[in-house]
Structures are given as C-alpha cells and as structure tokens.
Design an enzyme around this catalytic site. Structure first.
Site, PDB file in Angstrom:
ATOM      1  CD  GLU A 200      -2.651   0.847   1.784  1.00 13.17           C
ATOM      2  OE1 GLU A 200      -3.765   2.149   2.317  1.00 13.17           O
ATOM      3  OE2 GLU A 200      -2.566   0.747   3.255  1.00 13.17           O
TER       4      GLU A 200
ATOM      5  CD  GLU B 190      -9.183  -1.924   7.037  1.00 13.17           C
ATOM      6  OE1 GLU B 190      -9.727  -0.846   7.362  1.00 13.17           O
ATOM      7  OE2 GLU B 190      -7.845  -2.594   7.663  1.00 13.17           O
TER       8      GLU B 190
END
Length: 817
Positions: free
Chosen positions: A33, A363
């Site tokens: 990321e 998420e």
C-alpha cells in the site's frame, strides 16, 4: 541447576504416511500500500520530487505547486519561476512551471528530491522533461541539466538538452555521475534569456529492478522479491477506496503515458504521482513470480472519509464503473488486439498477465449501499469472467457487527474468498492461533489480507510465527495471508510497525521480515498430521486481590479529574487518597488535593482496592485537545490490564481495551461518541472476575466477559512439498525454555538429516531503522533430536540439497547503499 537438567524433551510425531490435507499454494504473499512513502520516494525509483508541479494543499496544508523546487539566480542572473495551468500538456496533468530568464545564463530551477538525491559514481541516469517556448519566443537556447552537490559547488554530471520550440515536446538525455553523493540536487538552467514552460521533469536511475524503464528501486524491490511471495496485493488498503468518492483509486487512470495519468492526494497525507500504476504493479508481480491481486473500490468510499463518511457512487455512474472493473480483466488477460489488451500491448506487454484474483472493497462497513454496489460489481464479474476469483471484505476487525454481516453477506453471495484484517497484540495472536480450526470447510475461504503484531520486536515476530503456523495447519481454508504494512521510509512514516524500513540509501529488514521469509521459502502443498507431547506450557495465571487505577488523557489533550472513589463491587465506594499520594511521574499534571489537571499518562494509585470484585468511580472533564480521557485499571488476574478510552480516535469513539504487551486490544464494539469539552462526566467501572462493566453518567456503555483462549506458546506444523518430495517441520517456541525436540517421522525412517534454519529473537530485541538484532542461522541437523532454543523459530527440511541454495541467499543480511 545445570542447563542439561533444565532442558525438556518434547516429542513431535509426524504421520508422513498420511495423504494429508491439500493446502493453498498461494498461502503466503505480500501486500503493498502506498503508505509511509512506499511508492513516491520509496519503491518507485524517480529521484525528483513533485516532478509535475501537482503538489497542493489537498496533499498537505503547507504544500504548493513548487514544493521541493526553488528558483536559481546564480552569478548575477535574474529571472522568475511560477506555475500555471493555461493550455497544459494534458488535462490529467494541468500544472506546469514557467521559467523566465532576463539574463544570458544562470537562471534555472533546482529540486531537492526526497530528502536529497542519492547518486553513485559511474552510474547513468535518464534525464527527461517536456518543454515548449512561451508564445512569441524564438529561443532561450538549450537547457542544461546538472547533478550537483547540495551547496552547488561541485557538478557531478551535466548534459545539454534542446533545441526548444513552441510545441510541447519530450526531451531526453543520459547523464553519468562522476561522484557518489547521497545528498545531491538536480538543476535545470536556461542558457539564454526568454521564457520556457516545463513539465514532468525527471531524473531516473538506469539501474532499476530488472532494469525496467520507469522501474523500481532495485534494493527495495529485491528485498520484496527475496520473500518469494506467492502473490502481491495492491494498491491498498484504505488507499483503494480513498478519502471521499473523488479520491477513489481508479485503475484506468494509472496506465498509459505518465503525463496522462491523473495524480491525486494520498489518504495518508502526501501525494500520488501514479508513476507506479497498474502496469508497473503487474510487471513487478511477473518479475518476482507473484500472482497479482489488485483491489478495486466496491463502488463506495471509506466509511471514515471526512465530511461524507461512506458514500456510494451515484446511480447514474454505476454502469460505467462496473464497465471499468470489467475492463481491468480485459486489460490484464485479454488478447493484444482487444480494446483494453491493446493498451497493455502498447505499453510493452502483448502477452496476458494471467489475472486470477480480484479484490472488491477494503474494510468496508457492510451497509445497504455497500451491499448494493458490491453485488452489481460481483454479478457482472461472475457473468462475464467466471474464471476470476472475487475476494470480498469482512470490515475492519476480527469481530463485531461488520465482521458478522460480512460473513453472512459472503455466504449469501456465494463468495469463494473473503478478506479479514487483524492488527493485534502478540498475546492475541498466540491466543487465536487455533481460531482457524473452527472455520467452515464449505467456505468461503479466508484471506488474511492485513495482519501483524503491534511491534517490530522478538515478541511480536515470534507471535506472528505461531499465527502463521496456525494458518498453515488450516491451509485448506486459509487460502492467502499477507503482513501489513510492507514498507516505511524513515522520517515519513504514518504507521508503525512495518516489515521493511528504508531511507534514501539503506534498506533494513526486520525480525518480522525474517519470520515471513522463513515461512514463505518453506511452503508446502499438503499439511500432515502432527502430535506434540510434553510441549512447554504458558505460565499459570495467578489471581490478584490488589488492583491499580490510573487516570489520563489522549495525545495532546488536557483534562481535570476529581472525586475518585473505590471499594468492593456492590458496596459503598469510599474516597480514594488525595492525588498528592498518587504516583505522578508520567505526563504533566498539576495536583491540588482531590483535583488533578494535566495531560498524558496520568496519576497512578497502586493497590487502590482489594478483592476479586471491585468498583471505582471518578469525575472527569476535558478542557482542550483533539482526544479524550483514559481510565486504566487492573483486572482480577495477574495478566489482565484494561483501559477505557473515552473520546479516542480524534474524539470520534469510546471503547474498552485489554492491554497486553503494552498494546491495547478492543474488547467490544466502539461506541461512536466522543466527549464534550468543559463538561463533567461521572464515570464508573465495575470488575467482577473476568467481567468488566463501564458506566458513563449512569448509562452502561460496555459489558464484557473477558474470556480468552489459552495462548499457544509452542506451535508446530508439518507440510509436504510435492514438487520436491521434502517434508518441512516448523517449530515456534515463544517461551524462555530451551527444548530438545525428538522428531518421529512415521513412513520416513530413511531420512538421514535435515537442513535447519533457526531464528532466535528474545522478546525485547527490536528492529526498525537499522540491521535486525538477529538473522536466521542455517546448518545441518543429523539424528532425530533437535535443540530448539527459547524464544526461537525453527524450520527443518528433510532434503539436504537445499542447504547450499538457501545459504547463498542474501536477504538475511542487512543491505547498505
């Protein structure tokens, strides 16, 4: 007592004759990321910062289009440097620099890079930029590109580029540095008077990973490659669904020529140049033999987006967005003459990349809008590309409403894989290493897309080794796993801990990295039955009848506390001693009898109350700051410590945590409420054995029975690698007790020895910005008894031929530039 007398013999029996259970061959991978400057200033090899003049306050309030740049007016030269967006190079790249020189030479612009520009003597660098003359200009002469020392006194290399005209054109050259300088600067100067427009100014090392143009920083990429990951998940994480709908990561805007890629602010508060786009991610996967696992937004932005919260793409935009997701599959897998496959081929890769997995969402709160947007994307993928395995999401935690809804929704949609995230304390990982034993074998399979202990120390690394053993023992239902975050640049880190740390000239691998690598290099495809006898056990839990209480605040927050009372649960609460009698060594506090005012970890009262059932109460008032107040207290057993955070997470929530190894672990759902400044709150805590109840102004906010599994402190797995015929045994010993392990491999009586790799990492040894305090040691084990040190992770392979190959690997040694 002698060392021999203290040692324990543990028997590990492996049923090598068993067919075993097939496990995922994609189990251990990595997750990238763009966090902690992982891309620009990190894995992406570009040395010029803000090369397109697109920085701005959206990235950081103090940033602007000329951040990292300065005007040069040397030797009496005069000129100006501005930024405009009038008739840009491309609409996706709207800003460019306007350099005006009013003298013959010496006016230019200089870039500081990312904390300086590191160059090496004898190495070649590609210089490039787009330029055009301002309207009405005939010539300003060629531009001179230089690599120079920080003070400008020494020129390490220079090259002339031109001529220029009134049309945007890309100019390129190669410059070789004559010196090694970790803190150089890059300059571009005019050789005559006039005005020139400049954009996408680049200084790029030719020596990249696999020598790819527009490639990756070689040492960082090699550290990732040395993990031999089975897959690479990218580009996020929270980065994927972004801060608001306009900040969602749109893959189609990250491919094609660099100047046509849409840049945007990073949710982690810096900038994304998109120099690493989907093409570069897929190319990197191919270069390291990892399967690509891209993650696209599920048509919603992050639920934590400021102002909007979770929001779905407008109804009128969904058809186009679904088509965009389908186009990704065609771009990755389609023939070179298909519309999107042709774009891939034009970039230099006519053959398909072979995409198998696609994550949809990250998420996300499992709301109605999420379910609707996800379902449309998923149904379209199932219809048009049934060969693609869609990975769903279980929300941000391992329990709670979103987690439960996520599992139910995944089963409803018949998903094959779902993504769970678990950033936890080392103790939680030990307590939950067996949780996979109870997963429904009928599906969906589990991808633990982000996990890790809160620490780059031996305690955390060995807990991760145990947790990974738990995954491997259940590799039939745990299909994939990846530690997170992967990279962190020194002095530019938003999240700790991380797997690999670096600065502009060094790469440091951690104890956690070594655990990951030992697992990944020693993967199998079949798990074998194992019986362990006489293994070390966790220490017995002792009941305590003396309990501490503490008051305090969140970071940068001041509060006042008064009227502390404590006593037995259900009985009368009596005034506690005045704050003058409390321990006030931590934080900054003003004490006035029964009132304490200050900030930080506050006054501590040891042995405040006795008995297995007790209560305490306090009045609290926040006076200023971005956070709230914190109450700390011990439970009725020796390993229970709690903190009640009111107004944490930027004063957005209130929750109860158990603290293990200095790490707070949420015990129940967070209440989405903060605290008001200037208001007195009556707070009360009741502890009854393992039950904890918390009241605010008489209202019950938390009621938790803190029952947890016994920690697995000595973990073993055994797998078979069918490709080589090897058996691999992994042993993680998180206790201080050294153990002699007697190995019994039924059906493999002819085995004469093992290649052994051992990492010994005492709990408090730390690794971050520097070489790890311990690295794996390789040797040969002959005979059936293996000495397993305390605080260690050991891997045994039955094939001695691997010894030479593994010993030759360089990843266990620190890298310096």
């Amino acid at each position: 007592m002698s060392e021999t007398a203290r040692r324990v013999e543990t028997v590990v029996e492996v049923d090598a004759r068993s067919p075993g259970t097939a496990i995922s061959t994609d189990l251990f991978g990595v997750f990238f990321e763009d966090l902690n400057y992982a891309a620009d200033g990190g894995l992406y090899a570009e040395l010029v910062q803000n090369r397109s003049f697109e920085y701005g306050p959206a990235d950081r309030p103090e940033w602007h289009s000329l951040t990292a740049w300065e005007l040069l007016e040397r030797h009496g030269a005069a000129g100006s440097l501005t930024v405009t967006d009038d008739d840009p190079l491309h609409p996706a790249n709207p800003h460019y620099a306007v350099l005006t020189s009013t003298t013959v030479e010496g006016v230019g612009l200089r870039n500081e890079g990312f904390d300086g520009i590191p160059v090496r003597a004898g190495e070649a660098y590609d210089v490039s930029f787009f330029a055009r003359l301002a309207e009405g200009e005939d010539t300003v002469g060629p531009l001179i590109a230089r690599i120079e020392s920080r003070d400008g006194e020494q020129v390490h290399g220079q090259v002339e580029l031109g001529p220029l005209d009134g049309v945007w054109r890309r100019h390129t050259a190669v410059v070789t540095s004559e010196a090694t300088d970790p803190d150089a600067r890059f300059t571009l100067t005019a050789s005559g008077p006039g005005t020139v427009h400049l954009d996408l100014i680049s200084l790029f090392p030719r020596s990249t990973f696999k020598n790819r143009p527009n490639g990756l920083r070689a040492d960082l990429a090699q550290a990732i490659a040395d993990l031999r990951p089975k897959f690479l998940r990218f580009p996020g994480g929270c980065l994927a669904h972004g801060q608001g709908l306009g900040n969602m990561y749109r893959w189609s805007e990250t491919v094609g020529p660099l100047h046509e890629r849409r840049q945007q602010f990073n949710i982690w508060h810096y900038h994304q140049s998109m120099g690493i786009g989907y093409y570069e991610y897929f190319q990197f996967c191919e270069d390291i033999g990892a399967k690509p696992v891209p993650v696209v937004p599920a048509g919603v932005c992050c639920q934590n987006s400021e102002v909007t919260g979770q929001a779905g793409l407008p109804e009128e935009d969904m058809e186009a967005y679904v088509a965009e997701v389908l186009a990704l599959v065609e771009w990755a897998n389609g023939p070179a003459d298909s519309p999107w496959g042709a774009l891939r081929a034009a970039a230099g890769h006519p053959e398909p990349f072979g995409l198998q997995y696609l994550g949809v969402g990250n998420e996300d709160a499992v709301t109605d809008i999420f379910r609707d947007r996800f379902s449309r994307i998923h149904d379209a993928l199932r219809e048009h590309h049934p060969e693609i395995t869609v990975i769903g999401t279980l929300g941000p935690a391992t329990f709670g409403e979103d987690w439960e809804k996520g599992w139910a929704f995944a089963r409803e949609r018949n998903l094959r894989v779902v993504d769970e995230h678990s950033y936890k304390s080392p103790r939680w990982l030990l307590e939950n290493s067996r949780r996979f034993d109870h997963l429904d074998r009928r599906g969906p399979h589990l991808y633990i897309g982000e996990y890790g202990s809160w620490g780059n120390d031996g305690r955390g690394a060995l807990a991760e080794a145990v947790y990974m053993i738990g995954m491997e023992r259940n590799g039939d239902v745990v299909r994939m796993a990846s530690y997170a975050p992967l990279l962190a640049r020194r002095d530019h880190t938003q999240w700790l801990p991380d797997l690999i740390y670096f600065d502009k000239t060094h790469v440091w691998t951690t104890l956690n990295y070594h655990v990951q690598r030992m697992h990944s290099l020693n993967s199998g495809d079949t798990v074998l039955p194992v019986t362990v006898t006489a293994a070390p056990q966790p220490p017995a839990v002792r009941v305590s009848d003396r309990h501490d209480i503490r008051i305090g605040t969140g970071t940068g927050t001041r509060a006042a506390f008064a009227d502390v009372r404590c006593g037995p649960a259900g009985g009368e609460l009596l005034p506690a001693p005045d704050f003058d009698n409390w321990d006030t060594q931590d934080g900054t506090w003003d004490i006035d009898g029964r009132i304490a005012a200050g900030e930080g970890a506050g006054p501590l009262l040891t042995e405040a109350v006795r008995g297995t059932r007790y209560s305490f109460a306090v009045r609290a008032r926040k006076t200023n700051g971005a956070e709230g107040v914190v109450l700390g207290f011990t439970g009725t057993t020796s390993d229970r410590r709690y903190q009640w955070r009111l107004g944490g997470w930027g004063n957005r929530a209130t929750w109860l945590q158990r603290v293990d190894d200095g790490v707070g672990e949420d015990l129940d759902e967070r209440v989405p409420e903060g605290v008001e400044s200037g208001r007195w709150y009556d707070l009360r805590v009741e502890v009854d054995g393992l039950r904890v109840r918390c009241f605010r102004d008489g209202a019950l906010l938390h009621d938790v029975e803190d029952v947890r599994p016994e920690p697995e402190v000595f973990a073993v797995s055994a797998v078979r690698d069918s490709a080589t015929g090897d058996m691999i045994i992994k042993i993680a010993n998180t206790t201080p007790t050294p153990v002699d392990v007697r190995l019994r491999l039924s059906g493999a009586e002819g085995a004469t020895g093992y290649h052994r790799t051992t990492l010994t990492a005492p709990p408090d040894t730390t690794s971050r910005y520097g070489p790890a305090p311990a690295t794996p040691v390789h040797d040969r084990l002959t005979g059936p008894v293996c000495a397993v040190p305390g605080y260690s992770f050991t891997v045994l392979r039955t094939d001695a031929r691997l010894g030479k190959r593994v010993d030759s690997e360089s990843a266990d040694r620190g890298r310096a530039w």
